[in-house]
Write a protein that holds these residues in place. Structure first.
Motif, short mmCIF file in Angstrom:
data_model
loop_
_atom_site.label_atom_id
_atom_site.label_comp_id
_atom_site.label_asym_id
_atom_site.label_seq_id
_atom_site.Cartn_x
_atom_site.Cartn_y
_atom_site.Cartn_z
N LEU A 38 1.08 -0.91 0.08
CA LEU A 38 -0.17 -0.27 0.16
C LEU A 38 1.03 1.59 0.23
CD1 LEU A 38 -2.62 -1.51 2.20
CD2 LEU A 38 -2.89 -1.17 -0.16
N ALA A 39 0.26 2.47 -0.50
CA ALA A 39 0.87 3.97 -0.40
C ALA A 39 1.93 3.93 1.05
CB ALA A 39 0.18 4.77 -1.11
N GLN A 40 0.95 3.90 2.29
CA GLN A 40 0.86 5.14 3.28
C GLN A 40 0.62 3.78 3.99
OE1 GLN A 40 -2.19 7.65 3.37
NE2 GLN A 40 -3.12 7.14 2.36
N PRO A 41 1.54 3.98 5.27
CA PRO A 41 1.59 2.47 6.56
C PRO A 41 0.14 3.16 7.30
CG PRO A 41 2.99 4.80 7.15
CD PRO A 41 2.68 5.23 5.49
N GLY A 42 -0.26 2.02 8.09
CA GLY A 42 -2.03 1.76 7.90
C GLY A 42 -2.19 0.73 8.02
N GLY A 43 -2.54 -0.08 6.76
CA GLY A 43 -2.91 -1.49 6.37
C GLY A 43 -4.42 -0.86 6.16
N GLN A 44 -5.21 -1.41 6.27
CA GLN A 44 -6.51 -1.24 6.49
C GLN A 44 -7.29 -0.10 7.34
OE1 GLN A 44 -9.54 -5.17 6.88
NE2 GLN A 44 -7.17 -5.77 7.53
N LEU A 45 -6.32 -0.31 8.22
CA LEU A 45 -6.68 1.05 9.24
C LEU A 45 -7.11 2.43 8.49
CD1 LEU A 45 -6.40 -0.85 11.53
CD2 LEU A 45 -5.78 0.86 12.97
N GLY A 59 -6.75 1.24 27.47
CA GLY A 59 -6.01 2.46 27.62
C GLY A 59 -6.55 3.94 26.57
N PHE A 60 -7.69 3.21 25.10
CA PHE A 60 -8.52 4.27 24.65
C PHE A 60 -9.87 3.43 24.48
CE2 PHE A 60 -3.98 3.93 23.09
CZ PHE A 60 -4.51 5.81 22.76
N PRO A 61 -10.93 3.89 25.07
CA PRO A 61 -12.26 3.89 25.42
C PRO A 61 -12.53 3.48 24.03
CG PRO A 61 -11.72 5.32 27.27
CD PRO A 61 -10.75 5.27 26.32
N GLU A 62 -12.34 4.80 23.10
CA GLU A 62 -12.81 5.05 21.80
C GLU A 62 -11.40 5.32 20.61
OE1 GLU A 62 -15.93 7.32 19.00
OE2 GLU A 62 -16.77 6.86 20.97
N VAL A 63 -10.99 5.43 19.87
CA VAL A 63 -10.46 6.15 19.32
C VAL A 63 -10.02 5.57 17.17
CG1 VAL A 63 -8.61 4.00 19.69
CG2 VAL A 63 -7.38 5.80 18.88
N ASP A 70 -1.89 7.13 13.32
CA ASP A 70 -0.39 8.62 13.68
C ASP A 70 0.00 7.98 14.93
OD1 ASP A 70 -1.96 9.44 11.40
OD2 ASP A 70 -3.47 11.10 12.17
N ASN A 71 -0.79 7.87 16.07
CA ASN A 71 -0.22 7.65 17.23
C ASN A 71 0.66 6.54 17.30
OD1 ASN A 71 -2.06 9.53 18.50
ND2 ASN A 71 -3.51 8.01 19.07
N LEU A 72 0.66 5.50 16.75
CA LEU A 72 2.12 4.47 16.34
C LEU A 72 2.58 5.46 15.32
CD1 LEU A 72 -0.23 0.76 15.38
CD2 LEU A 72 0.86 0.91 17.04
N MET A 73 3.05 6.03 14.48
CA MET A 73 3.92 6.09 13.61
C MET A 73 4.83 7.30 15.05
SD MET A 73 4.05 4.62 10.27
CE MET A 73 4.85 6.53 9.46
N LYS A 74 3.40 8.05 15.12
CA LYS A 74 4.47 8.88 16.36
C LYS A 74 5.68 7.89 17.54
CE LYS A 74 3.98 12.71 19.67
NZ LYS A 74 2.79 13.79 20.40
N GLN A 75 5.10 6.93 17.78
CA GLN A 75 5.39 6.38 19.05
C GLN A 75 6.88 5.65 17.98
OE1 GLN A 75 3.11 2.94 20.01
NE2 GLN A 75 4.37 2.88 22.35
#
Length: 338
Positions: A38-45, A59-63, A70-75
């Motif tokens: 795929l052209a950008q990270p994240g897969g199906q998401l 830790g995320f009631p809803e995300v 985006d959070n994973l890329m920052k992490q």
């Protein structure tokens, strides 16, 4: 000259599990290179449901799916991973010294000490519409199943087909890049986000794009390269329009792809693993996330995160069999950098 990349772990798949594996590997001071078709990270998401909420991430009631990416890329930023996007790993070889060579569709060569397959449900391939002469104009001749580089369409006349998020989002974006954008949709309402559909409608009313509803692209025409498409309405009325590119965006369908030919143990189109470290039948090759199978398997993102942590421990032992690793908590030692 072919592009040659050297790294510790090559992660095949840039979905959420593959991205978290970069973080876990980084804690062990292992460098990662990530490859995805795929052209950008994240897969199906990213590709299928970026605006959908996810409720079972600790830790995320809803995300939103896109926000999680985006959070994973920052992490993983402190570990400076490298990426090869828009290319699929085609060939795989294990060398006599226990290291690996992987080759992509575009000729990129990755030399690595371990391989982590995090390909989700496999490589995603586009759903192709029933359009006459479609395959004749693939391979750089005018048909594009995804937008890898928007600048490729600058000043061009393009026709987009589809009614989901990808079709809407790229119509809105390319309206400011291409000289002419036409969106063709077989229905009268869109499956994508309401705000994106509203933006498309406003662009149409402002004369910045053309919106053709209750219609399908039915024929492609050209001599060596795509030059025209025929758009046929549900009432049978047809119109042929000139263009430079046709972009059918009807979603993606997962397939195991070349991974199925790598000699790994398989079961029902999934890679069998040892849950001790998620190793496959080939030492040094691991599989995590939806692409693997084992008794009790749950295809959940949070389970994939757990698998990534144990997989990286196994990869460390494979790469450094004589080195002992002492578990260090990030609450005490923080996050190191590479």
């Amino acid at each position: 000259m072919p592009n040659v990349i050297s790294t510790d772990i090559c992660i095949v798949g840039a979905g959420p599990v593959g991205l978290f594996a970069v973080f876990e590997a980084g804690l062990l001071k292992l460098r990662c290179h990530v490859v995805d078709a795929l052209a950008q990270p994240g897969g199906q998401l990213t590709e299928i449901y970026p605006k959908k909420p996810i409720y079972d991430i600790p830790g995320f009631p809803e995300v939103l799916a896109g926000d999680l990416v985006d959070n994973l890329m920052k992490q993983i930023e402190p570990f400076h991973p490298t990426f090869t996007m828009g290319e699929r790993v085609e060939r795989f070889a294990k060398l006599d010294d226990g290291t690996f060579q992987l080759y992509t569709t575009d000729g990129t060569e990755i030399q690595c000490k371990a391989v982590a397959i995090a390909g989700g449900l496999g490589s995603f391939e586009p759903r192709k519409p029933a359009v006459e002469n479609l395959e004749r104009f693939e391979g750089g001749k005018g048909v594009h199943y995804m937008v890898r580089d928007p600048e490729r369409f600058r000043g061009k006349k393009i026709v987009i087909a589809g009614g989901g998020d990808s079709a809407l989002d790229w119509t809105n974006f390319l309206a400011n890049v291409a000289s002419e954008v036409t969106l063709v949709h077989r229905g009268t309402t869109f499956r994508g986000a309401a705000d994106s559909a509203e933006k498309v409608q406003k662009l149409h009313e402002a004369g910045k794009i053309k919106l053709v509803l209750s219609s399908n692209v039915t024929h492609l025409h050209g001599n060596g390269h795509l030059q025209e498409v025929t758009i046929t309405g549900n009432d049978g009325v047809a119109e042929t329009v000139p263009l430079d590119a046709f972009v059918p965006l009807f979603g993606l369908t997962p397939k195991l792809g070349p991974i199925g030919e790598w000699g790994l143990g398989l079961e029902n189109d999934a890679v069998k693993v040892n849950t001790l470290d998620y190793s496959t039948s080939t030492p040094g090759v691991f599989a995590i996330g939806d692409i693997n199978t084992y008794p009790g398997k749950l295809k959940l993102i949070l389970c994939g995160f757990h698998e990534a942590a144990l997989m990286c421990q196994g990869a460390f032992k494979y790469i450094y069999p004589d080195k002992k690793y002492t578990l260090k908590y990030t609450t005490v030692n923080g996050v190191p950098t590479l």
